[in-house]
Design a protein around this motif. Sequence first.
Motif, mmCIF file in Angstrom:
data_model
loop_
_atom_site.group_PDB
_atom_site.id
_atom_site.type_symbol
_atom_site.label_atom_id
_atom_site.label_comp_id
_atom_site.label_asym_id
_atom_site.label_seq_id
_atom_site.Cartn_x
_atom_site.Cartn_y
_atom_site.Cartn_z
ATOM 1 N N ALA A 144 37.328 -28.783 -61.615
ATOM 2 C CA ALA A 144 36.939 -27.569 -60.871
ATOM 3 C C ALA A 144 38.114 -26.616 -60.630
ATOM 4 O O ALA A 144 37.905 -25.488 -60.167
ATOM 5 C CB ALA A 144 36.326 -27.970 -59.530
ATOM 6 N N GLN A 145 39.332 -27.053 -60.948
ATOM 7 C CA GLN A 145 40.507 -26.231 -60.586
ATOM 8 C C GLN A 145 40.437 -24.809 -61.117
ATOM 9 O O GLN A 145 40.838 -23.864 -60.449
ATOM 10 C CB GLN A 145 41.806 -26.903 -61.055
ATOM 11 N N ALA A 146 39.901 -24.645 -62.325
ATOM 12 C CA ALA A 146 39.845 -23.301 -62.918
ATOM 13 C C ALA A 146 38.911 -22.384 -62.126
ATOM 14 O O ALA A 146 38.943 -21.169 -62.307
ATOM 15 C CB ALA A 146 39.372 -23.403 -64.366
ATOM 16 N N TYR A 147 38.083 -22.984 -61.272
ATOM 17 C CA TYR A 147 37.101 -22.198 -60.518
ATOM 18 C C TYR A 147 37.498 -22.020 -59.059
ATOM 19 O O TYR A 147 36.705 -21.542 -58.252
ATOM 20 C CB TYR A 147 35.717 -22.863 -60.617
ATOM 21 N N ARG A 148 38.728 -22.403 -58.745
ATOM 22 C CA ARG A 148 39.175 -22.438 -57.353
ATOM 23 C C ARG A 148 38.934 -21.105 -56.627
ATOM 24 O O ARG A 148 38.537 -21.102 -55.473
ATOM 25 C CB ARG A 148 40.675 -22.769 -57.344
ATOM 26 N N THR A 149 39.158 -19.996 -57.295
ATOM 27 C CA THR A 149 38.986 -18.707 -56.606
ATOM 28 C C THR A 149 37.618 -18.093 -56.881
ATOM 29 O O THR A 149 37.269 -17.069 -56.315
ATOM 30 C CB THR A 149 40.071 -17.710 -57.071
ATOM 31 N N ARG A 150 36.834 -18.726 -57.762
ATOM 32 C CA ARG A 150 35.563 -18.077 -58.141
ATOM 33 C C ARG A 150 34.327 -18.767 -57.561
ATOM 34 O O ARG A 150 33.255 -18.190 -57.508
ATOM 35 C CB ARG A 150 35.456 -18.034 -59.669
ATOM 36 N N LEU A 151 34.483 -20.049 -57.186
ATOM 37 C CA LEU A 151 33.366 -20.819 -56.639
ATOM 38 C C LEU A 151 33.824 -21.494 -55.349
ATOM 39 O O LEU A 151 35.002 -21.820 -55.212
ATOM 40 C CB LEU A 151 33.007 -21.956 -57.594
ATOM 41 N N THR A 152 32.895 -21.736 -54.445
ATOM 42 C CA THR A 152 33.221 -22.587 -53.300
ATOM 43 C C THR A 152 32.696 -23.964 -53.634
ATOM 44 O O THR A 152 31.492 -24.127 -53.861
ATOM 45 C CB THR A 152 32.540 -22.054 -52.018
ATOM 46 N N TYR A 153 33.605 -24.940 -53.731
ATOM 47 C CA TYR A 153 33.106 -26.273 -54.057
ATOM 48 C C TYR A 153 33.324 -27.264 -52.931
ATOM 49 O O TYR A 153 34.315 -27.242 -52.226
ATOM 50 C CB TYR A 153 33.637 -26.805 -55.389
ATOM 51 N N PHE A 154 32.323 -28.130 -52.792
ATOM 52 C CA PHE A 154 32.359 -29.236 -51.845
ATOM 53 C C PHE A 154 32.602 -30.495 -52.670
ATOM 54 O O PHE A 154 32.239 -30.537 -53.855
ATOM 55 C CB PHE A 154 31.020 -29.353 -51.114
ATOM 56 N N ALA A 155 33.191 -31.511 -52.038
ATOM 57 C CA ALA A 155 33.447 -32.761 -52.763
ATOM 58 C C ALA A 155 32.758 -33.913 -52.060
ATOM 59 O O ALA A 155 32.716 -33.973 -50.829
ATOM 60 C CB ALA A 155 34.945 -33.029 -52.835
ATOM 61 N N SER A 156 32.216 -34.836 -52.857
ATOM 62 C CA SER A 156 31.650 -36.061 -52.291
ATOM 63 C C SER A 156 31.567 -37.101 -53.388
ATOM 64 O O SER A 156 31.733 -36.783 -54.569
ATOM 65 C CB SER A 156 30.258 -35.793 -51.694
ATOM 66 N N GLY A 157 31.299 -38.337 -52.982
ATOM 67 C CA GLY A 157 31.186 -39.435 -53.942
ATOM 68 C C GLY A 157 32.386 -40.359 -53.857
ATOM 69 O O GLY A 157 33.471 -40.012 -54.321
ATOM 70 N N GLY A 158 32.193 -41.499 -53.208
ATOM 71 C CA GLY A 158 33.255 -42.507 -53.173
ATOM 72 C C GLY A 158 34.426 -42.176 -52.263
ATOM 73 O O GLY A 158 35.513 -42.731 -52.433
ATOM 74 N N VAL A 159 34.206 -41.303 -51.293
ATOM 75 C CA VAL A 159 35.280 -40.982 -50.327
ATOM 76 C C VAL A 159 35.354 -42.155 -49.343
ATOM 77 O O VAL A 159 34.401 -42.425 -48.618
ATOM 78 C CB VAL A 159 34.982 -39.645 -49.609
ATOM 79 N N ARG A 160 36.497 -42.878 -49.370
ATOM 80 C CA ARG A 160 36.589 -44.131 -48.619
ATOM 81 C C ARG A 160 37.164 -43.973 -47.213
ATOM 82 O O ARG A 160 36.879 -44.767 -46.323
ATOM 83 C CB ARG A 160 37.469 -45.134 -49.386
ATOM 84 N N HIS A 161 38.041 -42.985 -47.051
ATOM 85 C CA HIS A 161 38.770 -42.858 -45.790
ATOM 86 C C HIS A 161 39.377 -41.457 -45.668
ATOM 87 O O HIS A 161 39.292 -40.657 -46.621
ATOM 88 C CB HIS A 161 39.847 -43.953 -45.698
ATOM 89 N N PRO A 162 40.021 -41.162 -44.528
ATOM 90 C CA PRO A 162 40.557 -39.802 -44.326
ATOM 91 C C PRO A 162 41.605 -39.381 -45.369
ATOM 92 O O PRO A 162 41.757 -38.189 -45.622
ATOM 93 C CB PRO A 162 41.172 -39.873 -42.926
ATOM 94 N N LEU A 163 42.274 -40.340 -46.008
ATOM 95 C CA LEU A 163 43.249 -39.930 -47.037
ATOM 96 C C LEU A 163 42.527 -39.386 -48.280
ATOM 97 O O LEU A 163 42.920 -38.345 -48.816
ATOM 98 C CB LEU A 163 44.179 -41.100 -47.414
#
Length: 347
Positions: free
Chosen positions: A250-269
């Motif tokens: 998604a990096q190429a879209y950093r300024t063009r899209l708002t992206y949310f992340a999820s999937g396998g997030v284990r902890h605050p790090l």
Amino acid sequence: MADNDQQREDRKDEHVRLALAASRSVSSHFDDIVFVHRSLPHLAVKDVCLQVNLFGRALACPLYINAMTGGSQKTGSINEALATIASATGMAMAVGSQHAGLRKEELASTYRVVRKANPKGVIFANVGADVSADTALKVIDMIEADALQIHVNVPQELVMPEGERDFSEWLQHIEDMVKRMNVPVIVKEVGFGMSKETLHTLMSLGVQYVDISGRGGTNFIGIENRRRAQKEYSYISTWGQTTAIALLEAQAYRTRLTYFASGGVRHPLDMTKCLALGAKAVGIASPVLRVLQEQGVEQAVEVMLQWQEQLKVLWTMLGAKNSEELLTCPIVVMNEVKEWCDVRQID
Ligand code: FNR
């Protein structure tokens, strides 16, 4: 095979049961992304601000409970409990796919309960890309949603014998929904991750918000396989891209899209890594469901508040007083994730 109402309700209960029964993998592609330690951060924990603005509303922290459930009496109680957790912790929350609530009025209450339990919260409605814009307007209305998630779950549908077989109209549906909704529309994966090609296609349809929901946590090919004796598709259990890789895609879209992340997030790090890679907010599904089912609402609230405290500690170590400043923290990408980036020519 015809899919009747009872089968659908049973499937909702089974998804919860099997998601909780799944073994959690210890290693993760998040481990291939490493922050560079900063010895002199020039910041106090008390000055770290977790708050973010989302769709014109303030959230206590950039964390949300992702779409899971509703559509059976049992899962209605789970939705109510999840909404209570969201309300007590200032997190946003998505309900699970609302198709059942449209088919049967008595099941609509298993989603509405979320708005009742959290009248002022930020709540996302959820439908599949197989529905029309008119249907989508109804699910938003059902829970007075602040945004709509459209889930795209092709592998899950295909491994279900009773699942969808024709995806040829999904692009048109998504385009129509983006044009006609009265709230922001988030196109969301369900744990298989999005690639830069997918993001390009979505942008061409006018989509501004995506949840790249990658592999590494809940695995719907695994869940659907375990629902039946003949586990025909166990050999594709690692299909899709991990959340770490999807974020790099998604990096190429950093300024063009708002992206949310999820999937396998284990902890605050893991969560902090997602934010440093440009995610606007981070979703968790099975981890919060697991604490809720094993330890109850109060303990789940406690765990989520602990996450918020720990985020402040981690951000202090990084010298970032808010999520914007995380974007400038140096990170190193290693091992398999680095190999992926090299092959895909991602800087
Ligand atoms: C889900 N997920 C999901 N997603 C969606 O958009 N609509 C849905 O109805 C569901 N249903 C659902 C049920 C259950 C029991 C789980 C655990 C998950 C997918 C979810 O929102 C998320 O994308 C993935 O679960 C990955 O996140 P975790 O679980 O690894 O944190």
